[in-house]
Scaffold this motif. Structure first.
Motif, PDB file in Angstrom:
ATOM      1  N   SER A   1       0.824  -1.213   0.000  1.00 36.94           N
ATOM      2  CA  SER A   1       0.000   0.000   0.000  1.00 36.94           C
ATOM      3  C   SER A   1       0.855   1.259   0.000  1.00 36.94           C
ATOM      4  O   SER A   1       0.392   2.331  -0.389  1.00 36.94           O
TER       5      SER A   1
ATOM      6  N   ALA B   1       1.131   1.889  -3.514  1.00 29.19           N
ATOM      7  CA  ALA B   1      -0.185   2.245  -4.048  1.00 29.19           C
ATOM      8  C   ALA B   1      -0.572   3.677  -3.690  1.00 29.19           C
ATOM      9  O   ALA B   1      -1.410   4.288  -4.362  1.00 29.19           O
TER      10      ALA B   1
ATOM     11  N   ILE C   1      -4.841  -1.468  -4.003  1.00 27.24           N
ATOM     12  CA  ILE C   1      -3.646  -2.170  -4.461  1.00 27.24           C
ATOM     13  C   ILE C   1      -3.775  -2.545  -5.932  1.00 27.24           C
ATOM     14  O   ILE C   1      -2.794  -2.545  -6.679  1.00 27.24           O
TER      15      ILE C   1
ATOM     16  N   PRO D   1      -2.829   0.754  -9.040  1.00 23.24           N
ATOM     17  CA  PRO D   1      -1.656   1.559  -8.673  1.00 23.24           C
ATOM     18  C   PRO D   1      -1.576   2.844  -9.481  1.00 23.24           C
ATOM     19  O   PRO D   1      -2.073   2.917 -10.610  1.00 23.24           O
TER      20      PRO D   1
ATOM     21  N   THR E   1       2.338   2.015 -14.820  1.00 22.35           N
ATOM     22  CA  THR E   1       2.056   2.158 -13.393  1.00 22.35           C
ATOM     23  C   THR E   1       3.324   1.902 -12.578  1.00 22.35           C
ATOM     24  O   THR E   1       4.321   1.381 -13.088  1.00 22.35           O
TER      25      THR E   1
ATOM     26  N   GLY F   1       2.099  -6.823  -6.969  1.00 23.89           N
ATOM     27  CA  GLY F   1       1.624  -6.212  -5.734  1.00 23.89           C
ATOM     28  C   GLY F   1       0.831  -7.179  -4.875  1.00 23.89           C
ATOM     29  O   GLY F   1       1.019  -7.249  -3.653  1.00 23.89           O
TER      30      GLY F   1
END
Length: 514
Positions: free
Chosen positions: A320, A323, A389, A392, A406, A413
């Protein structure tokens, strides 16, 4: 007229006046030169004083022996040590005596500065001394006489093959578990074996990192010089070493993995690199060095970011962090990736010892860059969110609303998140993870200090490190610190040799130490 002039200049009064004027002018010139040299010396870390000093101190950190090597001739030993920044201008070699079954052999070890920059903003810097010794040596010692010497503690480089090794700069007063756990999970996922140098860390975090099969943790002590010394009695060389002696630590790591790693990367823990040129670090760096075939080292620049995380372990997610990334549009100093057989020493932003025929190249930021997790925010709401998540942000280092790619692949992830959850749910790791602190004690103090002494760019010509931070004690805080022992040898000609002979971790409940 000419006769009158001769009479005037022959007069005793005028002769005395002339001599007086010449003496005064000479005195003024001498004072001006001395004042200028004094100001220059003060502004440049007293390099003139250190250069003319009769005696010097060196601190030996390690001696690595290479029976066979991709970088050195057979039976080569490499001494890593610290001393004043003009040491290599005063001494070109160190005299090493190799004891063999046939007798003693003297070998001149050539001195090489790790940071070949004068004046440097710290008075003390790292050096290598490299020499080829007899294969049948029994021991090696630094000596300039036939009676005794400082025996060198030899070690061998690691032999287990590693595709990619990440050597991190030394950690101290470390408690930001949100950062370090994410760093370990992300680097591990993309195929790096991680080597951490630690001076002090909260014990629960230390245990979590140590249990990861892809990490190795080495104690990294502050250096000490004995009572027999060239330096003044109250001088502490740690105040004149750049950021926990980080160039020494990184070079020490390079020397240990020189024969076993294909690539070595040298980041700070808050520098995250996500592969773009391949699926993992090995593919990334293979492609990078194919792009720059003459490179011994490649610089990946840093792009500044802000991130969000949680103060509660139950709500924490390592992925995260990525993210939540927001790019600041700022680029900073790069960090290095090297082919270890092409480089003999390393500094955090540059190598001064790239072998002949190779050079240092820069990876364009548009291609890839480290995410520098610089600005932290801790919102009250949970950060673990699968939809977050799975969506992203885009890689946008110049803050131009880029949408080309991304910051990470979604499948990566999700795997990182799943592996992390499994890891902190196993056995005693679950209880240790749950005990991680919700409140940071050291980090806010260090952040304020580093903003003052480093990021503000004030006093950029002075040495900066944690020794200049006023950090209070926190009795009752469980920390893992470093204990070390040094010995001093004072019979080497004009040099006091101080050698690290043992270092280890010890747990305590009176907080972390520098």
């Amino acid at each position: 007229m000419l006769e009158s002039c001769r009479l005037i200049f022959k007069g005793k009064r005028f002769v005395r006046l002339f001599i007086f004027i010449v003496v005064c002018l000479g005195f003024l010139i001498a004072v001006t030169i001395l004042a200028g040299l004094t100001i220059f010396d003060r502004q440049h870390n007293h390099i003139l004083h250190d250069y003319v000093a009769r005696n010097d101190d060196i601190v030996v950190l390690s001696t690595t022996y290479y029976e066979n090597s991709k970088s050195f001739p057979p039976s080569t030993a490499v001494i890593l040590f610290n001393s004043v920044q003009v040491f290599h201008l005063k001494y070109s070699t160190l005299n090493v005596v190799a004891e063999t079954m046939q007798g003693n052999v003297e070998v001149q070890f050539k001195i090489q500065p790790v940071i070949n920059k004068i004046p440097f903003f710290c008075k003390w810097v790292p050096y290598l001394a490299v020499g080829q010794v007899p294969e049948d040596h029994v021991l090696l010692k630094l000596s300039t006489n036939k009676k005794d010497g400082m025996e060198l503690s030899l070690r061998s480089p690691f032999q287990t093959p590693r595709k990619v090794v990440a050597c991190f700069s030394p950690l101290f007063l470390n408690e930001r578990w949100q950062l370090l756990l994410a760093t370990v999970e992300i680097y591990s996922h993309y195929g790096a074996f991680m080597h951490f140098y630690v001076r002090s860390m909260i014990t629960d975090l230390f245990k979590l990192i140590k249990e990861n099969k892809n990490t190795r943790i080495s104690p990294w002590p502050s250096i000490r010089i004995g009572e027999s010394r060239a330096a003044p009695p109250m001088f502490d060389p740690n105040t004149e070493l750049e950021f926990r002696n980080q160039a020494s630590a990184m070079t020490d790591c390079l020397l240990q993995y020189k024969e076993s790693a294909e690539f070595i990367v040298f980041p700070d823990p808050d520098d995250i690199l996500v592969p773009v040129l391949g699926k993992n670090y090995h593919e990334e760096f293979t492609q990078a060095f194919n792009m720059f075939p003459t490179a011994g080292a490649i610089v990946y620049n840093m792009t500044q970011t802000s991130i969000e995380s949680s103060t509660t372990p139950a709500l924490y997610s390592p992925i995260s962090l990525l993210a939540s990334i927001k790019f600041k549009g700022e680029q900073r100093w790069g960090k290095l990736v090297v082919r270890p057989e092409r480089v003999d020493s390393i500094w955090i932003h540059r190598s001064y010892s790239i072998k002949e025929g190779y050079e240092q190249k820069v990876m364009p930021v548009d291609v890839n860059a480290f995410y520098h997790l610089r600005i932290w925010k801790f919102p009250d709401y949970p950060t673990v969110n699968r939809s977050k998540i799975s969506n992203p942000p885009y890689f946008d280092p110049y803050h131009l609303n880029a949408t080309k790619r991304t910051v990470y692949n979604v499948s990566d992830g999700l795997k990182i998140q799943r592996k992390f959850k499994n890891r902190v749910s196993e056995g005693n790791m679950k209880a240790i993870y749950a005990r991680l602190p919700k409140v940071s004690l050291y980090y806010p103090l260090i952040e304020v200090c580093y903003n003052r002494i480093f990021y503000s760019m004030k006093d950029i010509g002075t040495c900066r490190g944690p020794e200049y931070c006023n950090i209070p004690a926190f009795p009752g805080l469980r920390c893992t610190n470093v204990a070390s022992e040094f010995v001093t040898y004072k019979s080497y000609r004009n040099i006091y040799i101080h050698q690290l002979i043992s270092t280890d971790f010890e747990e305590g409940e009176n907080g972390c130490t520098l």
